[in-house]
Design an enzyme around this catalytic site. Structure first.
Site, PDB file in Angstrom:
ATOM      1  NE  ARG A  60      -4.547  -2.062   2.536  1.00 24.47           N
ATOM      2  CZ  ARG A  60      -5.419  -1.537   3.041  1.00 24.47           C
ATOM      3  NH1 ARG A  60      -4.699  -0.408   3.889  1.00 24.47           N
ATOM      4  NH2 ARG A  60      -6.102  -2.766   2.826  1.00 24.47           N
ATOM      5  CG  ASP A  62       2.031   6.518   2.487  1.00 18.95           C
ATOM      6  OD1 ASP A  62       1.586   5.098   3.251  1.00 18.95           O
ATOM      7  OD2 ASP A  62       3.716   5.838   3.669  1.00 18.95           O
ATOM      8  NE  ARG A 211       7.013   9.231   2.140  1.00 19.62           N
ATOM      9  CZ  ARG A 211       6.228  10.124   2.252  1.00 19.62           C
ATOM     10  NH1 ARG A 211       6.309  11.820   2.922  1.00 19.62           N
ATOM     11  NH2 ARG A 211       5.356   9.628   3.293  1.00 19.62           N
TER      12      ARG A 211
END
Length: 283
Positions: A60, A62, A211
């Site tokens: 999934r 973001d 990230r």
């Protein structure tokens, strides 16, 4: 979430790509535009069905994150698949918006589960440190870092992060979810065009992990932190306010890896087990 389609259904694998700029991530949300929502709506339309066939995805993503090699599966009734199998790809292309494409549709092998069968996911994060900024044609997929970056230092700082660790310091915690992951590759390379690409591959990722890792390593590359700092953050095991979660638009899911068909069932079982790190015995 079954590893087999229910009786009377066929499991279909979809390979897809999307530009994440205008999506609020993968997962369906009420009153928000998402990749899953667009795909399920398109499937419902092209199969002329009143039912929604729910997709299961490998990872999934973001809001704002892109994908070049995303994988999902959907279970369709046998008559629906028989009627549409030869035309489904073209019909989806005609119905989907231009920022999401299904590149391949095929009947999945027995035991295939887009999420639990995966043995690794590979992401790329792209950044430039040119003082003039990002090429306007790349601005939607490349981060501008306004400091010169030393890729050798970033690669040296990445090495201690490889292997199986608890990445709690680099993840946004979710109740009941483990943050133990096996980081298989983390490397930085500057291309001839000046774009620096981080290649990040792991068996799975927790929320914001890529990230956060990139944010920490950029601080090493520009000299704001020493080479051993990212490793020390990992060992501390808690979120460090100095670790910056970089913007999502530089991140792309490039590829998802799966084992041979005969190993799918074993992989599904392994992936469902909640992991813990091995404990060392007392000397």
């Amino acid at each position: 979430m079954s590893d087999e389609a229910a009786p009377g259904f066929v499991r279909i694998r979809l390979d897809l790509s999307y530009d994440g700029k205008d999506f609020s991530g993968w997962a369906k949300q009420r009153e928000r535009r998402t990749v899953q929502g667009e795909l399920e709506s398109a499937l419902r339309t092209v199969t002329r069905s009143s039912d929604t066939y729910e997709l299961t995805v490998a990872g999934r993503t973001d809001a704002g994150v892109h994908a070049r090699g995303q994988v999902a599966h959907v279970d369709l009734p046998e008559p629906v698949w028989a009627e549409h199998r030869d035309k489904l790809l073209r019909r989806l292309a005609g119905r989907l918006p231009h920022d999401v494409r299904v590149r391949r549709v095929a009947e999945a092998p027995p035991g295939f589960n887009a999420r639990f069968s995966a043995i690794w996911r590979r992401y790329a994060y792209r950044v430039v440190d040119h003082p003039g900024g990002v090429d306007p044609l790349l601005r939607g997929h490349v981060l501008w870092h306004d400091w010169p970056l030393d890729t050798d230092a970033m690669n040296a700082a990445s090495a201690p992060l490889l292997g199986e660790h608890d990445f709690a310091a680099y993840c946004k915690r979710r109740d009941g979810a483990t943050t133990i992951r096996t980081l298989q590759r983390l490397s930085w390379e500057r291309g001839a065009d000046g774009v620096i690409t981080a290649t990040v591959r792991a068996d799975a990722f927790c929320h914001n992990m890529v990230r956060s890792l990139v944010g920490a390593l950029l601080f090493v590359g520009d000299g704001h932190r020493p080479v051993d700092w990212p490793g020390k953050v990992l060992t501390a095991g808690v979120r460090d306010s100095a670790v910056h979660v970089v913007r999502p638009h530089g991140l792309t899911l490039e590829e998802v890896g799966y084992p041979a068909d005969e190993l799918l069932a074993a992989r599904n079982k392994e992936a469902r087990n909640k992991r813990s790190l091995p404990t060392s015995g007392c000397c």
